[in-house]
Design a protein around this motif. Structure first.
Motif: not given
Length: 284
Positions: A223-229
């Motif tokens: 949710r929120g489209w996190p920019q993580t690996s």
């Protein structure tokens, strides 16, 4: 007288000539007997000598002459006796063979009877084993499953709690890891690690094919489209869970967002996404 003397002298002169035999050339006479005739003659002479010996024996001893049986007759008599012995032995062996055959038939019939009894016992044993197994299965089904173990006490330290849950996952204890990550999300809803904890919670649920629970965890994680690996993999696993739940349209929309939100996702993610598109029958 003179004439008489002259005639006498003439006769004496001619006497050697008249009395001497004429000289003839010596020519070899052909032998009238061939080899076969010679052999026959020798055999006849031998018979004559034997007859003479028999006659002389009777004359000298004054006893009746007993003519011995020929050697061939003695051999025939011996062979006849041996043949009789062999016939008797063969008759005896035939009798023994018949007895052995009878005993063998009896043993074969006894063996067949024992085999039939053994087969019947095997069938009864198999039936009893099946009955016991069915009863054991029914007994196990009647016993309620043991209650799940209580979740481990949540640590008051978010970092320590996350580390412990992650270690359980690395150890392959997915049930304990699922419980630990669920406890983390509940205990620390506002922590910075909570979205990742939801992702790992979805992984434990995906492994045990609880695709409905896994989809909810992945959806909450991205949710929120996190920019993580881990975010691109979470979106991919969300689409695969939707395919397993027979929601291909939602899976295709999720894959479209994956390509749009994470264009630089690793090649392994994009490759699996292409395969999932084929499974969901997404439009090109």
């Amino acid at each position: 007288m003179k004439l008489k003397a002259a005639l006498l002298a003439a006769v004496l002169t001619l006497a050697p000539v008249m009395t001497a035999p004429p000289v003839l050339a010596q020519t070899a006479m052909p032998d009238p007997l061939d080899d076969r005739s010679v052999k026959r003659l020798d055999k006849m002479e031998k018979v004559v000598r034997e007859l003479r010996s028999i006659v002389f024996q009777g004359r000298d001893t004054g006893k009746p002459v007993v003519v011995q049986a020929a050697e061939t007759d003695a051999q025939i008599a011996a062979l006849s006796e041996r043949l009789n012995d062999l016939e008797q032995t063969l008759t005896k062996l035939n009798g023994q063979n018949e007895g052995l055959t009878h005993d063998l038939d009896e043993a074969r019939r006894a063996g067949d009877s024992q085999k039939a009894r053994a087969d019947a016992l095997d069938q009864r044993l198999a039936a009893l084993e099946k009955k016991i197994a069915d009863q054991e299965a029914a007994a196990l089904a009647a016993v309620p499953p043991p209650p799940p173990p209580p979740p481990p006490a949540a640590s008051t330290d978010p970092a320590q709690a996350f580390k412990s849950a992650r270690q359980l996952l690395l150890d392959g204890d997915y049930a304990a890891a699922e419980s630990a990550f669920a406890g983390y999300v509940e205990a620390f809803p506002d922590s910075a690690k909570t979205p990742e904890a939801r992702y790992w919670l979805g992984e434990t649920q995906f492994v045990r094919e609880a695709y409905g629970d896994a989809a909810g965890s992945y959806l909450a994680a991205v949710r929120g489209w996190p920019q993580t690996s881990w975010a691109p993999d979470a979106v991919l696993k969300l689409s695969r869970s939707l395919v397993a739940l027979k929601k291909p349209a939602d899976a295709c929309k999720t894959l479209d967002e994956l390509a749009r939100r994470y264009p630089k996702a690793p090649s392994a993610i994009t490759s699996k996404a292409a395969t999932t598109r084929v499974q969901a029958k997404c439009a090109a």
